[in-house]
Design a protein around this motif. Sequence first.
Motif, PDB file in Angstrom:
ATOM      1  N   MET A  87       0.845  -1.202   0.000  1.00  0.00           N
ATOM      2  CA  MET A  87       0.000   0.000   0.000  1.00  0.00           C
ATOM      3  C   MET A  87       0.877   1.247   0.000  1.00  0.00           C
ATOM      4  SD  MET A  87      -3.413   0.622   0.630  1.00  0.00           S
ATOM      5  CE  MET A  87      -4.100  -0.413   1.928  1.00  0.00           C
ATOM      6  N   ALA A  88       1.882   1.284   0.834  1.00  0.00           N
ATOM      7  CA  ALA A  88       2.767   2.460   0.907  1.00  0.00           C
ATOM      8  C   ALA A  88       3.459   2.676  -0.435  1.00  0.00           C
ATOM      9  CB  ALA A  88       3.799   2.271   2.014  1.00  0.00           C
ATOM     10  N   ARG A  89       3.863   1.571  -1.050  1.00  0.00           N
ATOM     11  CA  ARG A  89       4.573   1.700  -2.329  1.00  0.00           C
ATOM     12  C   ARG A  89       3.656   2.281  -3.400  1.00  0.00           C
ATOM     13  NH1 ARG A  89       7.061  -3.171  -2.707  1.00  0.00           N
ATOM     14  NH2 ARG A  89       9.026  -2.435  -1.858  1.00  0.00           N
ATOM     15  N   LYS A  90       2.389   1.909  -3.359  1.00  0.00           N
ATOM     16  CA  LYS A  90       1.435   2.435  -4.347  1.00  0.00           C
ATOM     17  C   LYS A  90       1.237   3.944  -4.177  1.00  0.00           C
ATOM     18  CE  LYS A  90      -1.241  -1.663  -5.459  1.00  0.00           C
ATOM     19  NZ  LYS A  90      -1.724  -2.610  -4.424  1.00  0.00           N
ATOM     20  N   LEU A  91       1.267   4.380  -2.930  1.00  0.00           N
ATOM     21  CA  LEU A  91       0.986   5.795  -2.660  1.00  0.00           C
ATOM     22  C   LEU A  91       2.198   6.702  -2.874  1.00  0.00           C
ATOM     23  CD1 LEU A  91      -1.132   5.299   0.599  1.00  0.00           C
ATOM     24  CD2 LEU A  91      -1.986   5.993  -1.660  1.00  0.00           C
ATOM     25  N   LEU A  92       3.387   6.158  -2.623  1.00  0.00           N
ATOM     26  CA  LEU A  92       4.593   7.013  -2.655  1.00  0.00           C
ATOM     27  C   LEU A  92       5.163   7.111  -4.064  1.00  0.00           C
ATOM     28  CD1 LEU A  92       6.276   5.594   0.563  1.00  0.00           C
ATOM     29  CD2 LEU A  92       5.516   7.971   0.259  1.00  0.00           C
ATOM     30  N   PRO A  93       5.901   8.190  -4.347  1.00  0.00           N
ATOM     31  CA  PRO A  93       6.540   8.298  -5.664  1.00  0.00           C
ATOM     32  C   PRO A  93       7.556   7.166  -5.860  1.00  0.00           C
ATOM     33  CG  PRO A  93       6.942  10.286  -4.322  1.00  0.00           C
ATOM     34  CD  PRO A  93       6.217   9.326  -3.466  1.00  0.00           C
ATOM     35  N   PRO A  94       7.784   6.777  -7.131  1.00  0.00           N
ATOM     36  CA  PRO A  94       8.765   5.715  -7.390  1.00  0.00           C
ATOM     37  C   PRO A  94      10.121   6.081  -6.795  1.00  0.00           C
ATOM     38  CG  PRO A  94       7.714   6.463  -9.446  1.00  0.00           C
ATOM     39  CD  PRO A  94       7.234   7.364  -8.355  1.00  0.00           C
ATOM     40  N   GLY A  95      10.827   5.084  -6.305  1.00  0.00           N
ATOM     41  CA  GLY A  95      12.157   5.347  -5.761  1.00  0.00           C
ATOM     42  C   GLY A  95      12.154   5.723  -4.298  1.00  0.00           C
ATOM     43  N   SER A  96      10.958   5.858  -3.699  1.00  0.00           N
ATOM     44  CA  SER A  96      10.908   6.179  -2.268  1.00  0.00           C
ATOM     45  C   SER A  96      11.463   5.018  -1.445  1.00  0.00           C
ATOM     46  CB  SER A  96       9.467   6.442  -1.834  1.00  0.00           C
ATOM     47  OG  SER A  96       8.944   7.543  -2.539  1.00  0.00           O
ATOM     48  N   ILE A  97      12.051   5.371  -0.320  1.00  0.00           N
ATOM     49  CA  ILE A  97      12.603   4.348   0.572  1.00  0.00           C
ATOM     50  C   ILE A  97      11.496   3.821   1.467  1.00  0.00           C
ATOM     51  CG2 ILE A  97      14.188   3.971   2.505  1.00  0.00           C
ATOM     52  CD1 ILE A  97      15.872   6.287   1.278  1.00  0.00           C
ATOM     53  N   ILE A  98      11.444   2.487   1.585  1.00  0.00           N
ATOM     54  CA  ILE A  98      10.495   1.891   2.536  1.00  0.00           C
ATOM     55  C   ILE A  98      11.271   0.958   3.463  1.00  0.00           C
ATOM     56  CG2 ILE A  98       8.439   0.467   2.853  1.00  0.00           C
ATOM     57  CD1 ILE A  98       7.459   1.424   0.132  1.00  0.00           C
ATOM     58  N   GLY A  99      11.157   1.246   4.763  1.00  0.00           N
ATOM     59  CA  GLY A  99      11.792   0.381   5.759  1.00  0.00           C
ATOM     60  C   GLY A  99      10.746  -0.170   6.698  1.00  0.00           C
ATOM     61  N   VAL A 100      10.998  -1.350   7.255  1.00  0.00           N
ATOM     62  CA  VAL A 100      10.055  -1.919   8.237  1.00  0.00           C
ATOM     63  C   VAL A 100      10.800  -2.379   9.484  1.00  0.00           C
ATOM     64  CG1 VAL A 100       8.348  -2.704   6.539  1.00  0.00           C
ATOM     65  CG2 VAL A 100      10.173  -4.241   7.262  1.00  0.00           C
ATOM     66  N   SER A 101      10.067  -2.379  10.603  1.00  0.00           N
ATOM     67  CA  SER A 101      10.600  -2.893  11.857  1.00  0.00           C
ATOM     68  C   SER A 101      10.436  -4.403  11.892  1.00  0.00           C
ATOM     69  CB  SER A 101       9.815  -2.332  13.043  1.00  0.00           C
ATOM     70  OG  SER A 101       9.885  -0.933  13.050  1.00  0.00           O
ATOM     71  N   CYS A 102      11.491  -5.120  12.302  1.00  0.00           N
ATOM     72  CA  CYS A 102      11.413  -6.575  12.417  1.00  0.00           C
ATOM     73  C   CYS A 102      11.906  -7.007  13.783  1.00  0.00           C
ATOM     74  CB  CYS A 102      12.267  -7.259  11.351  1.00  0.00           C
ATOM     75  SG  CYS A 102      11.689  -6.970   9.674  1.00  0.00           S
ATOM     76  N   ASN A 103      11.192  -7.975  14.361  1.00  0.00           N
ATOM     77  CA  ASN A 103      11.540  -8.467  15.686  1.00  0.00           C
ATOM     78  C   ASN A 103      11.961  -9.934  15.664  1.00  0.00           C
ATOM     79  OD1 ASN A 103      10.078  -9.817  18.427  1.00  0.00           O
ATOM     80  ND2 ASN A 103      11.421  -8.053  18.770  1.00  0.00           N
ATOM     81  N   ASN A 104      11.735 -10.607  14.530  1.00  0.00           N
ATOM     82  CA  ASN A 104      12.094 -12.031  14.457  1.00  0.00           C
ATOM     83  C   ASN A 104      12.361 -12.437  13.013  1.00  0.00           C
ATOM     84  OD1 ASN A 104       9.507 -12.560  13.212  1.00  0.00           O
ATOM     85  ND2 ASN A 104       8.616 -12.379  15.260  1.00  0.00           N
ATOM     86  N   VAL A 105      12.836 -13.672  12.854  1.00  0.00           N
ATOM     87  CA  VAL A 105      13.235 -14.162  11.535  1.00  0.00           C
ATOM     88  C   VAL A 105      12.055 -14.160  10.556  1.00  0.00           C
ATOM     89  CG1 VAL A 105      14.001 -16.246  10.310  1.00  0.00           C
ATOM     90  CG2 VAL A 105      15.223 -15.482  12.354  1.00  0.00           C
ATOM     91  N   ALA A 106      10.870 -14.571  11.021  1.00  0.00           N
ATOM     92  CA  ALA A 106       9.703 -14.634  10.122  1.00  0.00           C
ATOM     93  C   ALA A 106       9.379 -13.246   9.551  1.00  0.00           C
ATOM     94  CB  ALA A 106       8.492 -15.198  10.865  1.00  0.00           C
ATOM     95  N   GLN A 107       9.507 -12.232  10.385  1.00  0.00           N
ATOM     96  CA  GLN A 107       9.226 -10.870   9.897  1.00  0.00           C
ATOM     97  C   GLN A 107      10.282 -10.416   8.889  1.00  0.00           C
ATOM     98  OE1 GLN A 107       8.812  -8.584  13.511  1.00  0.00           O
ATOM     99  NE2 GLN A 107       6.745  -9.385  13.921  1.00  0.00           N
ATOM    100  N   VAL A 108      11.515 -10.868   9.057  1.00  0.00           N
ATOM    101  CA  VAL A 108      12.555 -10.520   8.075  1.00  0.00           C
ATOM    102  C   VAL A 108      12.254 -11.227   6.752  1.00  0.00           C
ATOM    103  CG1 VAL A 108      15.024 -10.465   7.552  1.00  0.00           C
ATOM    104  CG2 VAL A 108      14.264 -10.235   9.923  1.00  0.00           C
ATOM    105  N   GLU A 109      11.831 -12.489   6.838  1.00  0.00           N
ATOM    106  CA  GLU A 109      11.489 -13.232   5.612  1.00  0.00           C
ATOM    107  C   GLU A 109      10.360 -12.525   4.858  1.00  0.00           C
ATOM    108  OE1 GLU A 109      12.916 -17.652   7.174  1.00  0.00           O
ATOM    109  OE2 GLU A 109      10.824 -17.041   7.430  1.00  0.00           O
ATOM    110  N   GLN A 110       9.392 -12.043   5.593  1.00  0.00           N
ATOM    111  CA  GLN A 110       8.280 -11.307   4.987  1.00  0.00           C
ATOM    112  C   GLN A 110       8.787 -10.016   4.329  1.00  0.00           C
ATOM    113  OE1 GLN A 110       5.233 -12.251   4.536  1.00  0.00           O
ATOM    114  NE2 GLN A 110       4.511 -10.295   3.679  1.00  0.00           N
ATOM    115  N   ALA A 111       9.676  -9.321   5.020  1.00  0.00           N
ATOM    116  CA  ALA A 111      10.229  -8.069   4.485  1.00  0.00           C
ATOM    117  C   ALA A 111      11.004  -8.321   3.188  1.00  0.00           C
ATOM    118  CB  ALA A 111      11.122  -7.401   5.534  1.00  0.00           C
ATOM    119  N   VAL A 112      11.663  -9.477   3.125  1.00  0.00           N
ATOM    120  CA  VAL A 112      12.406  -9.830   1.907  1.00  0.00           C
ATOM    121  C   VAL A 112      11.419 -10.046   0.756  1.00  0.00           C
ATOM    122  CG1 VAL A 112      13.845 -11.614   0.818  1.00  0.00           C
ATOM    123  CG2 VAL A 112      14.420 -10.776   3.115  1.00  0.00           C
TER     124      VAL A 112
END
Length: 517
Positions: A87-112
């Motif tokens: 959703m954030a990517r759709k709203l933001l201009p191309p090339g915008s940076i998107i970072g997420v908070s991760c607390n465990n391995v599963a969340q990192v896998e999702q972020a990948v």
Amino acid sequence: MNGVDYSLYLVTGRTLLPPGKDYLESLEESIRGGVTVVQVREKDVDTREAVCDKYNVAVLINDRVDVALATGADGVHLGQTDMTVDMARKLLPPGSIIGVSCNNVAQVEQAVLEKVDYIGVGAVWGTQTKKLTSPIIGVRGVGAMLKVLDGTGITAVAIGGIKSTNLLRTLHGCVSITGHALDGVAVVSDIVASPEPGQAASKLRSIFKQFNESSRSFLAPSPSSNLTVESILDGVVKLMTEIRKVNPLVHQITNAVVTTQSANVTLAVGASPIMATAPSEMEDMTRICGALLVNIGTLREENLNGMLLAGTFANSFRKPVVFDPVGVGASAFRKGTVKTLLDNWQASVIKGNAGELAALAGTTEVESKGVDSVGSGFKDPETFVRNLARRERCVVVLTGPTDYISDGASVVVLQNGVDVLGKITGAGCILGSIIGSFCATAAHTFVVDEALKDGTLFRGDMLTAAVAGVLVLTIAAELSVTRACYNGPGSFLPGLIDELWSLEPALVQSYAKITVK
Ligand code: 3NM
Ligand code: MG
């Protein structure tokens, strides 16, 4: 915006500013001090901070994609319960940076899968700045998360309680077994709450630079990539000769069963023991000692604080720390203590039997009975010690009929010893004292002041020191059982101390049953 430098990532926190400190003034000072990227994390944010434009520092907005859009920020930082990455990517201009908070391995896998630009891994330490809704990861839990990023090009910063006092430990500990390290660290209070945010930022930045220059590789000062049996034995002989000249002081926090015999053995190999445990003397002790031994046998609540302080001071003075997790599998108390200690300070050498190291590594392949290991050990002990050394970022010594010692690259396999070593109490504990004595000798040639100038957490060749410790004990034991007065475990121990006292380096060189893998 490509090519963002994540090394020092400031998260703003207006409420933490010292009395009288202006928000923008603090921000500008911190950027001048070395902050490389800013995340605006304010409840009522509505402006992009112009001061960041002035210094060409990337600005990310926490959570609020609308604010990022309205202010022309470089991107957003999303928590796990914020808007989705898609959703954030759709709203933001191309090339915008998107970072997420991760607390465990599963969340990192999702972020990948979501192809984010970077992740914030936290909380790595406890923090007062934010009410945490997920568990504290601890420095040693971050490596497994970074490993998921191998080959993805996604960058990672750690966050939560990071300060100049724990930054080197954080950077050194947050590395995967594949060698994947952090790209940066995110900080709120250590900068924002400081009356001198510029100095605070500059201190953090210089520690980060030093780490990248000197300790980013697995073990400093030199990983053991081209070790040979000859080069190791030469190193052992050198340490055995030097230890009697240096007579290093070895600070030992050990258990009630072995204290006297550990002190005697330390003297016999040519070092000096000091068996101090009071928290209030730990700073003085670690300042004057050549190495620290922490052994958790007969663990008592009142010893925890001393162990915690001693290791922390030893790290800050760059003194080697030998850790003996006696009976760690036996109780939840010991397990929890080992986690707390190793999350807080970096050991240089960890020594244990198969049951203890299995418990430390979290595998059930080998079981323990109290302080003893049960069964025949690991199916593949070489891979086990190598990986544990990589995970714990130190030399690991696995004791047993065959001893395995690794720095995460090489594995040294030693086959000296006698059965009766298993028939006296504390044979493993005295090995810790002997290894500590050789670690102190190996580190002795490095001047402390000089060490403090770089990002290396410990100095000297800890692998050779650990090998020297094991060979000296096991070969002296072999000699002790050949004495005319040897008559079983009772006469073995005094004979062992005598043999340690008179052991010639050349004898160790010729008796050593050693291979290098
Ligand atoms: N996020 P300090 S911890 C903003 O775990 C934030 O995701 C965290 O502040 C997370 O550097 C944290 O003062 C606060 O400890 C970090
Ligand atoms: Mg959020």
